[in-house]
Every structure is written in structure tokens, then in C-alpha cells.
Design a protein around this motif. Structure first.
Motif, PDB file in Angstrom:
ATOM      1  N   TYR A   1      -5.206   2.485  -0.646  1.00 49.38           N
ATOM      2  CA  TYR A   1      -4.994   1.372  -1.575  1.00 49.38           C
ATOM      3  C   TYR A   1      -6.311   0.629  -1.830  1.00 49.38           C
ATOM      4  O   TYR A   1      -6.718   0.409  -2.981  1.00 49.38           O
ATOM      5  CB  TYR A   1      -3.935   0.452  -0.965  1.00 49.38           C
ATOM      6  CG  TYR A   1      -3.446  -0.676  -1.819  1.00 49.38           C
ATOM      7  CD1 TYR A   1      -3.511  -0.644  -3.209  1.00 49.38           C
ATOM      8  CD2 TYR A   1      -2.882  -1.810  -1.224  1.00 49.38           C
ATOM      9  CE1 TYR A   1      -3.034  -1.696  -3.970  1.00 49.38           C
ATOM     10  CE2 TYR A   1      -2.401  -2.864  -1.980  1.00 49.38           C
ATOM     11  CZ  TYR A   1      -2.491  -2.803  -3.348  1.00 49.38           C
ATOM     12  OH  TYR A   1      -2.021  -3.857  -4.087  1.00 49.38           O
TER      13      TYR A   1
ATOM     14  N   TYR B   1       1.817   2.308  -3.574  1.00 49.03           N
ATOM     15  CA  TYR B   1       0.720   2.895  -4.349  1.00 49.03           C
ATOM     16  C   TYR B   1       0.364   4.279  -3.807  1.00 49.03           C
ATOM     17  O   TYR B   1       0.156   5.230  -4.565  1.00 49.03           O
ATOM     18  CB  TYR B   1      -0.502   1.974  -4.301  1.00 49.03           C
ATOM     19  CG  TYR B   1      -0.325   0.704  -5.083  1.00 49.03           C
ATOM     20  CD1 TYR B   1      -0.654   0.640  -6.434  1.00 49.03           C
ATOM     21  CD2 TYR B   1       0.189  -0.436  -4.482  1.00 49.03           C
ATOM     22  CE1 TYR B   1      -0.485  -0.528  -7.157  1.00 49.03           C
ATOM     23  CE2 TYR B   1       0.368  -1.618  -5.203  1.00 49.03           C
ATOM     24  CZ  TYR B   1       0.028  -1.654  -6.532  1.00 49.03           C
ATOM     25  OH  TYR B   1       0.203  -2.806  -7.250  1.00 49.03           O
ATOM     26  N   TYR B   2       0.312   4.343  -2.504  1.00 46.61           N
ATOM     27  CA  TYR B   2      -0.046   5.603  -1.842  1.00 46.61           C
ATOM     28  C   TYR B   2       0.915   6.719  -2.260  1.00 46.61           C
ATOM     29  O   TYR B   2       0.491   7.808  -2.686  1.00 46.61           O
ATOM     30  CB  TYR B   2       0.002   5.363  -0.334  1.00 46.61           C
ATOM     31  CG  TYR B   2      -0.473   6.483   0.550  1.00 46.61           C
ATOM     32  CD1 TYR B   2      -1.378   7.437   0.115  1.00 46.61           C
ATOM     33  CD2 TYR B   2      -0.014   6.555   1.864  1.00 46.61           C
ATOM     34  CE1 TYR B   2      -1.797   8.442   0.958  1.00 46.61           C
ATOM     35  CE2 TYR B   2      -0.438   7.556   2.717  1.00 46.61           C
ATOM     36  CZ  TYR B   2      -1.330   8.501   2.261  1.00 46.61           C
ATOM     37  OH  TYR B   2      -1.741   9.487   3.101  1.00 46.61           O
ATOM     38  N   ARG B   3       2.205   6.448  -2.166  1.00 51.89           N
ATOM     39  CA  ARG B   3       3.188   7.474  -2.540  1.00 51.89           C
ATOM     40  C   ARG B   3       3.173   7.758  -4.029  1.00 51.89           C
ATOM     41  O   ARG B   3       3.348   8.905  -4.457  1.00 51.89           O
ATOM     42  CB  ARG B   3       4.591   7.025  -2.109  1.00 51.89           C
ATOM     43  CG  ARG B   3       4.780   7.024  -0.605  1.00 51.89           C
ATOM     44  CD  ARG B   3       6.226   6.812  -0.213  1.00 51.89           C
ATOM     45  NE  ARG B   3       6.372   6.852   1.250  1.00 51.89           N
ATOM     46  CZ  ARG B   3       7.530   6.853   1.890  1.00 51.89           C
ATOM     47  NH1 ARG B   3       8.671   6.807   1.196  1.00 51.89           N
ATOM     48  NH2 ARG B   3       7.571   6.911   3.209  1.00 51.89           N
TER      49      ARG B   3
ATOM     50  N   GLY C   1      -1.822   3.965   4.238  1.00 45.28           N
ATOM     51  CA  GLY C   1      -1.738   3.509   2.854  1.00 45.28           C
ATOM     52  C   GLY C   1      -2.755   2.425   2.516  1.00 45.28           C
ATOM     53  O   GLY C   1      -3.405   2.495   1.461  1.00 45.28           O
ATOM     54  N   PRO C   2      -2.911   1.431   3.382  1.00 44.63           N
ATOM     55  CA  PRO C   2      -3.887   0.380   3.073  1.00 44.63           C
ATOM     56  C   PRO C   2      -5.296   0.904   2.827  1.00 44.63           C
ATOM     57  O   PRO C   2      -6.036   0.350   2.016  1.00 44.63           O
ATOM     58  CB  PRO C   2      -3.839  -0.501   4.327  1.00 44.63           C
ATOM     59  CG  PRO C   2      -2.434  -0.354   4.804  1.00 44.63           C
ATOM     60  CD  PRO C   2      -2.079   1.095   4.542  1.00 44.63           C
TER      61      PRO C   2
ATOM     62  N   LEU D   1       0.664   7.642  -6.025  1.00 45.73           N
ATOM     63  CA  LEU D   1      -0.542   8.360  -6.440  1.00 45.73           C
ATOM     64  C   LEU D   1      -0.611   9.767  -5.857  1.00 45.73           C
ATOM     65  O   LEU D   1      -1.153  10.667  -6.485  1.00 45.73           O
ATOM     66  CB  LEU D   1      -1.778   7.565  -6.034  1.00 45.73           C
ATOM     67  CG  LEU D   1      -1.996   6.297  -6.864  1.00 45.73           C
ATOM     68  CD1 LEU D   1      -3.034   5.390  -6.229  1.00 45.73           C
ATOM     69  CD2 LEU D   1      -2.428   6.675  -8.279  1.00 45.73           C
TER      70      LEU D   1
ATOM     71  N   GLY E   1       0.801  -1.218   0.000  1.00 42.53           N
ATOM     72  CA  GLY E   1       0.000   0.000   0.000  1.00 42.53           C
ATOM     73  C   GLY E   1       0.836   1.271   0.000  1.00 42.53           C
ATOM     74  O   GLY E   1       0.531   2.205  -0.748  1.00 42.53           O
ATOM     75  N   PRO E   2       1.874   1.340   0.810  1.00 41.78           N
ATOM     76  CA  PRO E   2       2.692   2.557   0.824  1.00 41.78           C
ATOM     77  C   PRO E   2       3.267   2.921  -0.549  1.00 41.78           C
ATOM     78  O   PRO E   2       3.404   4.105  -0.863  1.00 41.78           O
ATOM     79  CB  PRO E   2       3.807   2.196   1.813  1.00 41.78           C
ATOM     80  CG  PRO E   2       3.156   1.258   2.769  1.00 41.78           C
ATOM     81  CD  PRO E   2       2.226   0.432   1.926  1.00 41.78           C
TER      82      PRO E   2
ATOM     83  N   ASP F   1       2.649   5.861   6.324  1.00 41.85           N
ATOM     84  CA  ASP F   1       2.207   5.275   5.056  1.00 41.85           C
ATOM     85  C   ASP F   1       1.690   3.857   5.253  1.00 41.85           C
ATOM     86  O   ASP F   1       0.736   3.431   4.598  1.00 41.85           O
ATOM     87  CB  ASP F   1       3.366   5.264   4.054  1.00 41.85           C
ATOM     88  CG  ASP F   1       3.694   6.663   3.565  1.00 41.85           C
ATOM     89  OD1 ASP F   1       2.814   7.535   3.634  1.00 41.85           O
ATOM     90  OD2 ASP F   1       4.841   6.886   3.123  1.00 41.85           O
TER      91      ASP F   1
END
Lengths: 228, 228
Positions: free
Chosen positions: B180, A179-181, B176-177, A183, A176-177, B172
Motif C-alpha cells: 500500500y 488495496y493489496y487484494r 498489505g501496508p 491490485l 491496506g489489505p 494481508d
DNA sequence: ACTTTACGCTACACCGTGTCGCGTATATAG
DNA sequence: CTATATACGCGACACGGTGTAGCGTAAAGT
């Protein structure tokens, strides 16, 4: 690849009769050239620059020829991304940390390429087209998640980690981190960060952790978090 | 709010001269109605349904009136989202777990509302407009991150957790999850999941963990992950 | 030859964005 | 009261991207 390129009705019959279809055959070279063109546009000029017209121009074909193969721009881009990001072989080094590091390296590289550029636009398209969303999830995300999930399962069998984790959540915390960063761009995606994520995930699942008995605690050994 | 609504050149002079501008004053009620209309469209019909025309129709005003206030649709949507998702008070319960749980609850609620609907489109717009991206990061993300970051810092000062973590990465991994899952939809965002994320983050940072000396190990105490 | 399909092309309808100019409404300054 | 300055609502328009339709032609099979 599934439903991404559902156009060749003739091809369906081909599979059914296992014969060459009929009529003029489709120019197969165009498919590959289109994928290359989309990826190049994505990488060099971003998602916004990918239009049916720009792709057609690059491939030196007609817009309508593209619409004969893909029902919409969304499908076209999805097809290109899936072609590029197809399932990767799952690493199995016999050690969880190494397995996860390999998986995370793949992510690191992926986000430096066309996928990184495509991600925001892709996400927006997915939100407007549930069918497309399902395809991307299954063809791009699921393969990567599967290999990581199996790495956790192997580690569990080996007794390398404890049992009873929410594996899906661990996967989300692991990837997730990235994708998070990618995006939101609030922090860079670096090799150091990739390493640290794996370390932290390891801290969650690691065995060899003993609760310090109350009589043996030293000041500072606060135990706010319950452990099982 | 910064640069999201840069139109009122007159307002600049107003601030400079601290006088009422000149000419017909802007109808302030429209701003609020527009925000409400955008959020409602977002929630009920998704990002794709938010067009300048649809907003204008809902507010019973002219498209051009909207363009007088916001230079583009992107700015309009960003303004609405930022208005809704303004900085929240940071929880300070004296215990990390509770602080993080409060923060995560906020996220849980946010993704159930208009922000959840807007997210994919917003992300795509951010990718095409660096200035907009900066605004969203600062006005929406930064506030939430700040309160969580401070929760970690307080816990560190209290000695509740160990030191030397990559706090940004922890943030994150904590949030993040949610992003995501919201963007890719491969798994639902639930209260259970929110609870587990906090638990797992706690496992990373918790003190009271002692390395088991080699001579005291029992079979199964594999220590693949180095700890410091 | 006949059929069937693909290709390249032109034209078109549709929609959303963003701009311009007009007449009108509403405020302040003199 | 007049002049000035701005906001408002409206209609018109240019632009660009998506997706469709129809045509003549090319390339295969029967």
C-alpha cells in the motif's frame, strides 16, 4: 479538485474580476459527460480502453477539445476518479467498531465500481507523475483516511481504546489489505473479510485486557509477545 | 519459472529427446545480461525507462532477438523480476515474532530494490494480462506468503497463539501496508514501521489474554469489542 | 463591427510495440 | 563436405496512442 483542470486561463481572470470572462463560454455540459464516459469505459472495459479518442467518440466531441481542458490523459482520468470518489461524510456512531465498519463498507463498494478498474492504471500513472500522485493522495485517499483517523481519536477520548498507537499504521493495516487484494487479485474482497479486518484491528486497540499474573497462569498461556 | 519464456520450441523437443536440439544454439549469456539490464534500468530510471529498445541497446543485441525469447515486454519484465525475487528460504526460529520479523525484513529490502521501482508498472501489466498476473502471484507473492503462513501454523502447533484465525487475512494485514505504501507513497516504509506491524499482528493472535470478569472490572475497562 | 475565446476538424510528429524477411553465423545429421 | 535447422543482427514496416499546430467557424462581451 485543485490543479486537475488548470486549463481555463479565462476562468482565472473570471475569479479575479468576478465577471464573465470574455469570448465564447466553455460548454460546461461536456465536463460532466466526459466524467461519465470515463467512468463507464473504466467499469465496462477497463483502464486500457480509456483513450482520449475513445472518450471523445463517446461524448461526440473532438480529441482536441479534451486537450483544451486537461493537459494529459492522466489528468483526465484523475479528474474523473476524484469527481466520483469525492470526500464522503465521516460516520460518527459513538462506537469505534461501527465507525470503522462504515468506513470499510465504503471501501468495499468503491472497489466494486470504476475505481476498482482504474486502480492499477492509476497507480502506474502516479508513479510516473509525482504531481498527479499528490493530487490523488490528497483528494481520494486523504479524505477516507481522515475520517478513520478521527474515529480512532474519538475512541481514544472516550477511553474506548488505549493510547499511544501508531494511528497511521493502524489505518494501513485496516485498508491496506483491500488495496493489496484489489491490485494483486490473490484473494477476493468480501463482506466477511471486511468484518474480520475490523475485528482484528479491534483486538489490537482494545482495552479490558489484563495480563495474567504468573502465579495464575494455566498451561498454554504463553506470553511471547510483550505487551507494553 | 513456468511459462514466462515459452519460446524455445526446440528446447521442448530437446527435453523430449534429451538431445541437443539442432541448428545454431541459443546464446545463453544473453538471458542473464538481459535480466541484469532490466533490473538496472528499473532501479536507476524506473519502469517507464524499460523499453525493448533500451534493453537491447544495453545488452548490445537486436530488438528482434529479445522478441525471439519473450513474446512481449510484459513477459520480459516479469521474467527479470521473478529471477531476482525467487523463493527465499523460510525462517524458522521457533518463535513467531522472530519468524515474522525476518519475513518483513525481506519485504523491506525488496521494496528498496528494483521490485519497488517495478511494482506500479507491474501491477498495471498484471491487470491487462491475467496469465501474467497468475505467474507473478505464483512466483513472487506465493513463496513469501507460504513461508509466513507456515510460521503462523508452527506457532499454532506450539500453542504460542490461539487458533481459528483467518490466516490469509493476517498475511494481508501484515504485508498489505508495505505494498500500500509502496504504491501510493502516502507514508514511508521504515524499519520502525516493520517492527510495529509485527507487534500489532502479535497483539491480534497472542494468548494469555483473559476477559476481565464483570464483577472485577475497574472503570475504564470498556469492552466494546467482543472477544470470541 | 470588433475582440476574444471555445469548438470541431485535419494533419502531423513522435514514440513504443510487435511482425516480417533477408543475409549470415553456428550447430547437428548424413 | 553437403544439407538442414536454428539463432543472430539488421532494416523496414504497420499499428496505435499521445500530444501539438493551424484553420474556419460559433458564441459570447464591449
Amino acid at each position: 479538485m485543485r490543479n486537475l483542470n488548470p486549463q481555463p486561463l479565462a476562468a482565472v481572470r473570471e475569479a479575479a474580476r468576478s465577471k464573465t470572462p470574455l469570448g465564447r463560454p466553455r460548454d460546461e455540459s461536456i465536463d460532466a459527460e466526459v466524467v461519465a464516459a470515463v467512468l463507464q469505459l473504466l467499469r465496462k472495459r477497463g483502464y486500457g480502453a480509456v483513450t482520449i479518442a475513445s472518450v471523445a467518440r463517446k461524448v461526440k466531441t473532438a480529441r482536441t477539445s479534451l486537450y483544451r481542458r486537461w493537459p494529459s490523459k492522466r489528468h483526465l482520468v484523475a479528474y474523473a476518479v476524484v469527481s466520483e470518489m469525492g470526500a464522503k461524510p465521516a460516520a460518527d456512531t459513538g462506537e469505534l467498531r461501527a465507525d470503522l465498519e462504515a468506513a470499510v463498507q465504503t471501501l468495499l463498494r468503491a472497489f466494486a465500481g470504476p475505481l476498482g478498474q482504474a486502480l492499477p492504471g492509476l497507480v502506474a500513472d502516479m508513479a510516473q507523475d509525482p504531481e498527479l500522485a499528490a493530487i490523488i493522495r490528497e483528494e481520494v485517499l486523504a479524505a477516507r483516511r481522515k475520517s478513520m483517523r478521527e474515529a480512532f481519536e474519538r475512541a481514544e477520548v472516550r477511553g474506548e481504546i488505549r493510547k499511544g498507537f501508531e494511528t497511521e499504521l493502524l489505518l494501513d493495516m485496516l485498508t491496506g489489505p483491500f488495496y493489496y487484494r484489489a491490485l494483486f487479485g490473490h484473494a477476493p474482497i468480501t463482506a466477511r473479510m471486511a468484518r474480520d479486518v475490523v475485528t482484528y484491528i479491534g483486538r489490537i486497540v482494545a482495552r479490558g485486557v489484563r495480563r495474567v499474573p504468573a502465579h495464575a497462569r494455566v498451561p498454554g498461556d504463553v506470553e511471547t509477545y510483550r505487551r507494553d
